[in-house]
Design an enzyme around this catalytic site. Sequence first.
Site, mmCIF file in Angstrom:
data_model
loop_
_atom_site.group_PDB
_atom_site.id
_atom_site.type_symbol
_atom_site.label_atom_id
_atom_site.label_comp_id
_atom_site.label_asym_id
_atom_site.label_seq_id
_atom_site.Cartn_x
_atom_site.Cartn_y
_atom_site.Cartn_z
ATOM 1 N N LYS A 1 41.589 42.217 44.488
ATOM 2 C CA LYS A 1 42.502 42.009 45.606
ATOM 3 C C LYS A 1 41.723 41.863 46.915
ATOM 4 O O LYS A 1 40.528 42.172 46.981
ATOM 5 C CB LYS A 1 43.489 43.179 45.655
ATOM 6 C CG LYS A 1 44.326 43.306 44.367
ATOM 7 C CD LYS A 1 45.356 44.416 44.481
ATOM 8 C CE LYS A 1 46.190 44.508 43.200
ATOM 9 N NZ LYS A 1 47.288 45.486 43.334
ATOM 10 N N HIS B 1 44.067 44.063 40.083
ATOM 11 C CA HIS B 1 45.243 43.887 39.230
ATOM 12 C C HIS B 1 44.739 43.470 37.846
ATOM 13 O O HIS B 1 43.830 42.641 37.754
ATOM 14 C CB HIS B 1 46.177 42.806 39.762
ATOM 15 C CG HIS B 1 47.205 42.404 38.751
ATOM 16 N ND1 HIS B 1 48.380 43.103 38.560
ATOM 17 C CD2 HIS B 1 47.190 41.420 37.812
ATOM 18 C CE1 HIS B 1 49.051 42.553 37.563
ATOM 19 N NE2 HIS B 1 48.356 41.524 37.090
ATOM 20 N N GLU C 1 50.168 35.126 33.127
ATOM 21 C CA GLU C 1 49.314 35.228 34.319
ATOM 22 C C GLU C 1 48.102 34.299 34.207
ATOM 23 O O GLU C 1 47.675 33.701 35.192
ATOM 24 C CB GLU C 1 48.878 36.687 34.523
ATOM 25 C CG GLU C 1 50.049 37.580 34.917
ATOM 26 C CD GLU C 1 49.717 39.064 34.970
ATOM 27 O OE1 GLU C 1 48.546 39.444 34.749
ATOM 28 O OE2 GLU C 1 50.637 39.846 35.251
#
Length: 156
Positions: free
Chosen positions: A9, A115, A126
């Site tokens: 992130k 994540h 994803e």
Amino acid sequence: MERTLVLLKPDAVQRGLVGRIIARFEAKGLHLSGLELRSFPTELIERHYEVHRERPFYGNLVAFMTAGPAVAMVLEGVDAIAVVRRLVGATNAREAAPGTIRGDFGMSFSNNLVHASDSPESAASELALFFPDPEQRAEWSPVSEPWVYNVAEELS
Ligand code: CMP
């Protein structure tokens, strides 16, 4: 071999932890087959976190994830999805166990560095979202693989 999606992130990028976090995955025996640093568009992040759309933290989450560049990667290994989730640790970094990435580097629920896909279904969707083009990935097997795994027992 299983594939999973991992995002580093914007807090991991801004804090200069990208190399140290990737090194942990590599040292474990997982291998990279996709790696990209960029500022991800809001629509992509919104779709990625679609399941949380009705949650009170959704707006902050999307704002945080689009506040700066992030890293998306594909990691491969036997049982990679579960292995990566254990390495990453609990969502609230303050409570994550020492030795996990969040436990060692984080102090926040929201700014929790990483994540990782939580199931084969979410990994598939994803990966399709962040790596839609096969040319974004490299198909390869590390020469160390027969030393990381017992080939007869685990890779046949
Ligand atoms: P992640 O694994 O990326 O999945 C959803 C993210 O929402 C989570 O990590 C946290 O960074 C963020 N988040 C913020 N607040 C909460 C909350 N109360 N419950 C779950 N996730 C939260």
